[in-house]
Design an enzyme around this catalytic site. Structure first.
Site, PDB file in Angstrom:
ATOM      1  CB  SER A  98      -6.449  59.679  57.379  1.00  0.00           C
ATOM      2  OG  SER A  98      -6.990  58.464  57.223  1.00  0.00           O
TER       3      SER A  98
ATOM      4  CB  ILE B  29       6.233  51.620  62.799  1.00  0.00           C
ATOM      5  CG1 ILE B  29       5.674  53.349  63.206  1.00  0.00           C
ATOM      6  CG2 ILE B  29       6.927  51.777  61.671  1.00  0.00           C
ATOM      7  CD1 ILE B  29       5.132  53.940  62.180  1.00  0.00           C
TER       8      ILE B  29
ATOM      9  CD  GLN C  25     -30.189  28.116  39.666  1.00  0.00           C
ATOM     10  OE1 GLN C  25     -30.961  28.826  40.273  1.00  0.00           O
ATOM     11  NE2 GLN C  25     -30.202  27.743  38.458  1.00  0.00           N
TER      12      GLN C  25
ATOM     13  CD  GLU D  36       1.804  51.398  51.106  1.00  0.00           C
ATOM     14  OE1 GLU D  36       1.657  52.025  50.115  1.00  0.00           O
ATOM     15  OE2 GLU D  36       2.498  50.463  51.400  1.00  0.00           O
TER      16      GLU D  36
ATOM     17  CB  THR E 207      -8.584  54.682  55.155  1.00  0.00           C
ATOM     18  OG1 THR E 207      -8.795  56.188  54.832  1.00  0.00           O
ATOM     19  CG2 THR E 207      -7.822  54.667  56.449  1.00  0.00           C
ATOM     20  CB  SER E 208     -11.858  52.353  51.765  1.00  0.00           C
ATOM     21  OG  SER E 208     -11.037  51.013  51.467  1.00  0.00           O
TER      22      SER E 208
END
Length: 384
Positions: free
Chosen positions: A131, A156, A280, A364, A366-367
């Site tokens: 990151s 990669i 339900q 691409e 992280t969250s």
């Protein structure tokens, strides 16, 4: 170039036929053999899927962002491994050249990427760099007309089959941050470049990742993107908007496929004398998955249209990547729950889907990185 509605519909329908008639039936084989059959890869090349985003003058389709997202939603209904095959060519591999490359670099490399003759690979991550992408340690030392690269890139995508690597390396050892990083185009047969053993992964068998190792690897100075040092990190950041949107579209397409499978199973599975879809609590899971997928589709297409209109969509692209990658994980998890014990068994697609989608929250950006970016942009007044 934006397609007219009739042409785009025909293209999406063609991709959906490929997905339904060829890709989905091959998923079990691909997962079992950990390889995409050559004949399938060839079909995808013939269809031009490797060149969706590359302009026509370089051999691609030159789709608008909205058109690309529609195609990626269709292709995304199949296992993510198929998107991974073309992903770098369509995204960060070609876009770095398009955005910051010289005309000579575009003429030299883009036609091969567009045709799929060359498989692209984007080499940024390192053993100690994830990151914190600005902390690249791979070095590029200039000696006359070449740069000597040394270092290791990790995890990669497409490394074992790639013919062209976009490599981030530090050209200024006195600058430990982003300004010391440059972007290089390194061809597969360059001396000193070697590929490690493919990693065993949680999911997406058939999409291979491995180390890329540079040992006194000489790269011609003409292969530095834009012929300019110190802007590699900025180049990488520029291409992320399109890449994050394309991944978001793929997540959306796969979530819609999983939702269809959840509904089909709920309609056929009998418990207590009736289909479980009549209960339900099962209906609630179906409703939540539908709402998630519908929201994702609206977000992605709205942001894609804004990008095509020339708006700055950096924050919205990050929001799409965050929401869609998390969303498809929720949809896959509910699918396992609806399938019950069968959802935990490898004979059912639900188990594979659950593993395959987990990577979307990692690559691409992280969250967590998306949240940091969005939060900073909003607090800094960049978003209203």
């Amino acid at each position: 170039m934006a397609l007219d509605l009739e042409t785009r519909t025909a293209l999406v329908d063609t991709v959906l036929r490929l997905v339904n008639e060829t890709l989905i039936p091959a998923e079990d084989r691909v997962a079992r053999e950990d390889a995409i059959p050559r004949e399938i890869a060839d079909i995808m090349r013939e269809m031009g899927l490797f060149g969706l985003s590359i302009p026509e003058e370089y051999g691609g389709m030159g789709l608008s962002m909205e058109d690309e997202c529609h195609v990626m939603m269709a292709l995304g209904r199949a296992s993510p491994v198929f998107r991974s095959l073309i992903g770098t060519n369509v995204g960060i591999g070609s876009q770095a050249i398009l955005i910051d490359g010289t005309e000579e670099q575009k003429q030299r490399f883009l036609p091969g990427l567009a045709s799929g003759e060359i498989v692209g690979s984007f080499a940024l991550t390192e053993p100690g760099v994830g990151s914190d992408a600005a902390s690249v340690r791979t070095t590029a030392r200039r000696e006359g007309d070449v740069y000597i690269l040394n270092g290791t890139k990790r995890y990669i995508t497409n490394a074992p089959t790639a013919g062209l690597f976009t490599v981030m390396a530090r050209t200024d050892p006195t600058n430990p941050r982003a300004g010391g990083v440059s972007a290089f185009l390194v061809e597969r047969n360059t001396p000193g470049l070697s590929i490690g053993k493919p990693e065993r992964k949680m999911g997406q068998q058939g999409a291979h990742v491995a180390d890329v190792i540079f040992e006194d690897c000489p790269v011609p100075a003409e292969n530095i993107i834009g012929l300019q040092e110190g802007v590699g990190y900025r180049t990488a950041m520029k291409v992320l908007d399109r890449g994050r949107l394309a991944i978001s579209a793929s997540c959306t397409g796969f979530a819609e496929r999983i939702l269809d499978e959840s509904a089909a199973y709920a309609n056929e599975r009998i418990q207590f004398g009736k289909p479980i879809g009549e209960f339900q609590l099962v209906q609630a899971m179906i409703a939540d998955s539908y709402t998630d997928a519908y929201t994702a589709r609206c977000m992605v297409l709205d942001t894609a249209r804004a990008r095509d209109a020339g708006e700055d969509i950096s924050t919205r692209a990050a929001a799409c990547k965050l929401f869609c990658s998390e969303m498809v994980g929720r949809v896959a998890d509910r699918n396992v729950q609806i399938h019950g014990g069968a959802g935990y068994i490898a004979d059912y697609a639900a188990e594979r889907h659950y593993r395959d989608v987990r990577i979307y929250r990692l690559y691409e950006g992280t969250s967590e990185i998306q949240r940091v970016k969005i939060g900073r942009d909003v607090l800094g007044g960049a978003v209203r």
